[in-house]
Design a protein around this motif. Structure first.
Motif, PDB file in Angstrom:
ATOM      1  N   GLN A 254       0.836  -1.211   0.000  1.00 40.25           N
ATOM      2  CA  GLN A 254       0.000   0.000   0.000  1.00 40.25           C
ATOM      3  C   GLN A 254       0.864   1.252   0.000  1.00 40.25           C
ATOM      4  OE1 GLN A 254      -3.649  -2.033   2.602  1.00 40.25           O
ATOM      5  NE2 GLN A 254      -2.639  -0.198   3.347  1.00 40.25           N
ATOM      6  N   GLY A 255       1.909   1.249   0.829  1.00 41.62           N
ATOM      7  CA  GLY A 255       2.823   2.387   0.843  1.00 41.62           C
ATOM      8  C   GLY A 255       3.546   2.549  -0.481  1.00 41.62           C
ATOM      9  N   ILE A 256       3.928   1.429  -1.085  1.00 40.54           N
ATOM     10  CA  ILE A 256       4.602   1.451  -2.386  1.00 40.54           C
ATOM     11  C   ILE A 256       3.668   1.996  -3.456  1.00 40.54           C
ATOM     12  CG2 ILE A 256       5.645   0.030  -4.197  1.00 40.54           C
ATOM     13  CD1 ILE A 256       7.430   0.328  -1.738  1.00 40.54           C
ATOM     14  N   GLU A 257       2.423   1.520  -3.454  1.00 43.33           N
ATOM     15  CA  GLU A 257       1.461   1.961  -4.462  1.00 43.33           C
ATOM     16  C   GLU A 257       1.210   3.463  -4.369  1.00 43.33           C
ATOM     17  OE1 GLU A 257      -0.048   0.449  -7.046  1.00 43.33           O
ATOM     18  OE2 GLU A 257       1.258  -1.266  -6.652  1.00 43.33           O
ATOM     19  N   TRP A 258       1.185   3.999  -3.147  1.00 41.62           N
ATOM     20  CA  TRP A 258       0.983   5.439  -3.029  1.00 41.62           C
ATOM     21  C   TRP A 258       2.133   6.178  -3.722  1.00 41.62           C
ATOM     22  CZ3 TRP A 258       3.025  10.023  -1.754  1.00 41.62           C
ATOM     23  CH2 TRP A 258       2.141  11.096  -1.625  1.00 41.62           C
ATOM     24  N   ILE A 259       3.350   5.718  -3.505  1.00 39.71           N
ATOM     25  CA  ILE A 259       4.502   6.352  -4.148  1.00 39.71           C
ATOM     26  C   ILE A 259       4.390   6.269  -5.666  1.00 39.71           C
ATOM     27  CG2 ILE A 259       7.002   6.213  -4.476  1.00 39.71           C
ATOM     28  CD1 ILE A 259       7.168   5.183  -1.563  1.00 39.71           C
ATOM     29  N   LEU A 260       4.037   5.098  -6.163  1.00 43.13           N
ATOM     30  CA  LEU A 260       3.931   4.913  -7.614  1.00 43.13           C
ATOM     31  C   LEU A 260       2.846   5.797  -8.215  1.00 43.13           C
ATOM     32  CD1 LEU A 260       4.273   1.025  -7.892  1.00 43.13           C
ATOM     33  CD2 LEU A 260       6.044   2.739  -8.290  1.00 43.13           C
ATOM     34  N   ASN A 261       1.757   5.963  -7.490  1.00 39.79           N
ATOM     35  CA  ASN A 261       0.604   6.675  -8.037  1.00 39.79           C
ATOM     36  C   ASN A 261       0.651   8.192  -7.817  1.00 39.79           C
ATOM     37  OD1 ASN A 261      -0.627   4.307  -8.953  1.00 39.79           O
ATOM     38  ND2 ASN A 261      -1.614   3.951  -6.979  1.00 39.79           N
ATOM     39  N   TYR A 262       1.307   8.632  -6.726  1.00 39.45           N
ATOM     40  CA  TYR A 262       1.150  10.031  -6.349  1.00 39.45           C
ATOM     41  C   TYR A 262       2.452  10.811  -6.130  1.00 39.45           C
ATOM     42  CZ  TYR A 262      -3.572   8.316  -5.462  1.00 39.45           C
ATOM     43  OH  TYR A 262      -4.809   7.732  -5.581  1.00 39.45           O
ATOM     44  N   GLN A 263       3.570  10.138  -5.913  1.00 40.75           N
ATOM     45  CA  GLN A 263       4.812  10.870  -5.635  1.00 40.75           C
ATOM     46  C   GLN A 263       5.384  11.473  -6.908  1.00 40.75           C
ATOM     47  OE1 GLN A 263       6.725  11.642  -2.670  1.00 40.75           O
ATOM     48  NE2 GLN A 263       7.560  12.959  -4.270  1.00 40.75           N
ATOM     49  N   ASN A 264       5.385  12.797  -6.994  1.00 38.83           N
ATOM     50  CA  ASN A 264       5.971  13.458  -8.150  1.00 38.83           C
ATOM     51  C   ASN A 264       7.490  13.389  -8.105  1.00 38.83           C
ATOM     52  OD1 ASN A 264       3.429  14.098  -9.013  1.00 38.83           O
ATOM     53  ND2 ASN A 264       3.518  16.262  -8.458  1.00 38.83           N
ATOM     54  N   THR A 265       8.097  13.253  -9.275  1.00 38.99           N
ATOM     55  CA  THR A 265       9.550  13.181  -9.371  1.00 38.99           C
ATOM     56  C   THR A 265      10.080  14.176 -10.410  1.00 38.99           C
ATOM     57  OG1 THR A 265       9.231  11.299 -10.874  1.00 38.99           O
ATOM     58  CG2 THR A 265       9.766  10.788  -8.584  1.00 38.99           C
ATOM     59  N   ALA A 266       9.317  15.216 -10.633  1.00 36.36           N
ATOM     60  CA  ALA A 266       9.741  16.305 -11.524  1.00 36.36           C
ATOM     61  C   ALA A 266       8.880  17.524 -11.204  1.00 36.36           C
ATOM     62  CB  ALA A 266       9.577  15.908 -12.993  1.00 36.36           C
ATOM     63  N   ARG A 267       9.285  18.650 -11.701  1.00 38.89           N
ATOM     64  CA  ARG A 267       8.525  19.878 -11.474  1.00 38.89           C
ATOM     65  C   ARG A 267       7.296  19.940 -12.374  1.00 38.89           C
ATOM     66  NH1 ARG A 267      12.650  24.933 -10.439  1.00 38.89           N
ATOM     67  NH2 ARG A 267      13.718  24.040  -8.623  1.00 38.89           N
ATOM     68  N   ASN A 268       6.318  20.723 -11.914  1.00 40.19           N
ATOM     69  CA  ASN A 268       5.119  21.026 -12.702  1.00 40.19           C
ATOM     70  C   ASN A 268       4.318  19.789 -13.095  1.00 40.19           C
ATOM     71  OD1 ASN A 268       5.667  23.906 -12.798  1.00 40.19           O
ATOM     72  ND2 ASN A 268       7.323  23.408 -14.226  1.00 40.19           N
ATOM     73  N   GLN A 269       4.327  18.790 -12.239  1.00 41.72           N
ATOM     74  CA  GLN A 269       3.496  17.616 -12.457  1.00 41.72           C
ATOM     75  C   GLN A 269       2.225  17.721 -11.622  1.00 41.72           C
ATOM     76  OE1 GLN A 269       6.086  14.301 -11.393  1.00 41.72           O
ATOM     77  NE2 GLN A 269       6.580  13.937 -13.539  1.00 41.72           N
ATOM     78  N   ASP A 270       1.113  17.263 -12.178  1.00 39.94           N
ATOM     79  CA  ASP A 270      -0.124  17.201 -11.414  1.00 39.94           C
ATOM     80  C   ASP A 270      -0.087  16.012 -10.469  1.00 39.94           C
ATOM     81  OD1 ASP A 270      -1.243  19.413 -12.709  1.00 39.94           O
ATOM     82  OD2 ASP A 270      -2.020  18.169 -14.347  1.00 39.94           O
ATOM     83  N   CYS A 271      -0.751  16.165  -9.338  1.00 39.59           N
ATOM     84  CA  CYS A 271      -0.884  15.072  -8.372  1.00 39.59           C
ATOM     85  C   CYS A 271      -2.364  14.923  -8.049  1.00 39.59           C
ATOM     86  CB  CYS A 271      -0.082  15.342  -7.097  1.00 39.59           C
ATOM     87  SG  CYS A 271      -0.236  14.048  -5.846  1.00 39.59           S
ATOM     88  N   SER A 272      -2.902  13.723  -8.204  1.00 37.89           N
ATOM     89  CA  SER A 272      -4.338  13.510  -8.050  1.00 37.89           C
ATOM     90  C   SER A 272      -4.743  13.106  -6.635  1.00 37.89           C
ATOM     91  CB  SER A 272      -4.814  12.434  -9.042  1.00 37.89           C
ATOM     92  OG  SER A 272      -4.116  11.210  -8.824  1.00 37.89           O
ATOM     93  N   TRP A 273      -3.780  13.049  -5.709  1.00 34.79           N
ATOM     94  CA  TRP A 273      -4.129  12.705  -4.328  1.00 34.79           C
ATOM     95  C   TRP A 273      -4.999  13.802  -3.724  1.00 34.79           C
ATOM     96  CZ3 TRP A 273      -4.641   8.808  -1.292  1.00 34.79           C
ATOM     97  CH2 TRP A 273      -4.668   8.963   0.096  1.00 34.79           C
ATOM     98  N   LYS A 274      -6.036  13.391  -2.995  1.00 30.03           N
ATOM     99  CA  LYS A 274      -7.021  14.352  -2.493  1.00 30.03           C
ATOM    100  C   LYS A 274      -6.741  14.840  -1.066  1.00 30.03           C
ATOM    101  CE  LYS A 274      -9.297  13.974  -6.304  1.00 30.03           C
ATOM    102  NZ  LYS A 274      -9.179  15.039  -7.319  1.00 30.03           N
TER     103      LYS A 274
END
Length: 303
Positions: free
Chosen positions: A126-146
């Motif tokens: 679960q912790g890994i999936e959050w990183i894969l789905n929501y952790q940005n690794t560049a500037r100006n990226q959208d993040c869909s976490w609420k």
């Protein structure tokens, strides 16, 4: 004057040198350690509140730097407490709600569970999936976490520029996962992109200037909290066979220059003093921090 070496550090050095030890020998080293005794003192706060749960997180982070502490009964108990109050199904939050999930803490708790051999791999995923789905690794990226705190607290973890601590801690988590479980192509891709983002910063500098990302990143301290520094980052890059990248050289040279005349490094600061136990005395020859640094510097020298 020779500094007395704690039995936990002796154990770590023996494990690093691949010395074979019996279960009884390992337990003897653990139970004879005065440092572990201090680390296992119960935090004064109740774990069902943010400050209390963070204290348990800090202690477990420190204990995870010592081999085989996952065998200790109190550590198992504290892991259960940490999971009980931080697990929110999508990841880990110190407030127990999705609003309170922060990138660095989700990563650090997941790393603790991996290092401490936590038996429920699904929770780790679960912790890994959050990183894969929501952790940005560049500037100006959208993040869909609420969750709100990711955007409005502590300067904003995931605004146009993602929190550097969060990126580093998340890449550490993915690295630890790949060392212990099956490393999928999705994880490998995320890790590669994240590590490249770190290298683009020459380990510790802003993209816009030669200034450090923040002042603490060039300070010597060990172990590590939600703050990171060049020591932790260089070790991360070493674990991913990237220490020879020329963009590491300036950080390595900075670290080498900070070696004391007696051959040791020293811890210059610590954080969260109300719940943090120092491994080394501040501004004194540091056995623990020097051991940590030499593990990756020796690799770099040999290469």
């Amino acid at each position: 004057m020779e500094i007395e070496k704690d039995s936990a550090l002796i154990l770590k050095e023996k494990i690093q040198s691949n010395e074979k030890l019996s279960d009884q020998q390992i337990q003897n080293f653990l139970h004879q350690s005065s440092l572990i005794g201090e680390l296992l003192t119960v935090p004064k706060w109740k774990p069902d509140k943010f400050v209390g749960l963070r204290a348990y997180e800090w202690r477990l982070l420190e204990l995870s730097e010592i081999p085989y502490t996952f065998t200790l009964e109190k550590v198992k108990e504290w892991l259960g407490i940490l999971v009980k109050y931080s697990n929110i199904k999508e990841g880990f939050s110190l407030t127990g709600t999705s609003n309170g999930l922060l990138a660095c803490h989700n990563a650090m708790i997941t790393t603790i569970l991996i290092r401490m051999k936590y038996q429920n791999e699904q929770l780790i995923k679960q912790g890994i999936e959050w990183i894969l789905n929501y952790q940005n690794t560049a500037r100006n990226q959208d993040c869909s976490w609420k969750g709100k705190d990711l955007y409005i607290k502590y300067g904003g973890c995931m605004k146009k520029t993602p929190c550097y601590n969060g990126v580093v801690k998340s890449m550490i988590t993915l690295t630890e996962y790949c060392r212990n479980f099956e490393c999928t192509q999705e994880i490998k891709k995320k890790l590669k992109i994240g590590l490249e983002y770190i290298l683009q910063h020459y380990v510790f500098k802003r993209l816009s200037s030669d200034q450090p990302v923040e002042d603490s990143i060039i300070l010597n301290f060990y172990p590590f909290t939600y703050k990171t520094n060049i020591i932790e980052i260089l070790n991360l890059l070493d674990l991913n066979d990237l220490l020879e990248d020329p963009r590491c050289k300036e950080a390595i040279n900075l670290l080498i220059k900070r070696q004391r005349s007696d051959g040791f490094w020293q811890s210059d600061t610590s954080f969260m003093k109300t719940s943090w136990i120092n491994f080394d005395k501040l501004k004194s020859p540091g056995l623990w921090i020097s051991n940590y640094i030499l593990q990756f510097l020796n690799t770099w020298v040999k290469s």
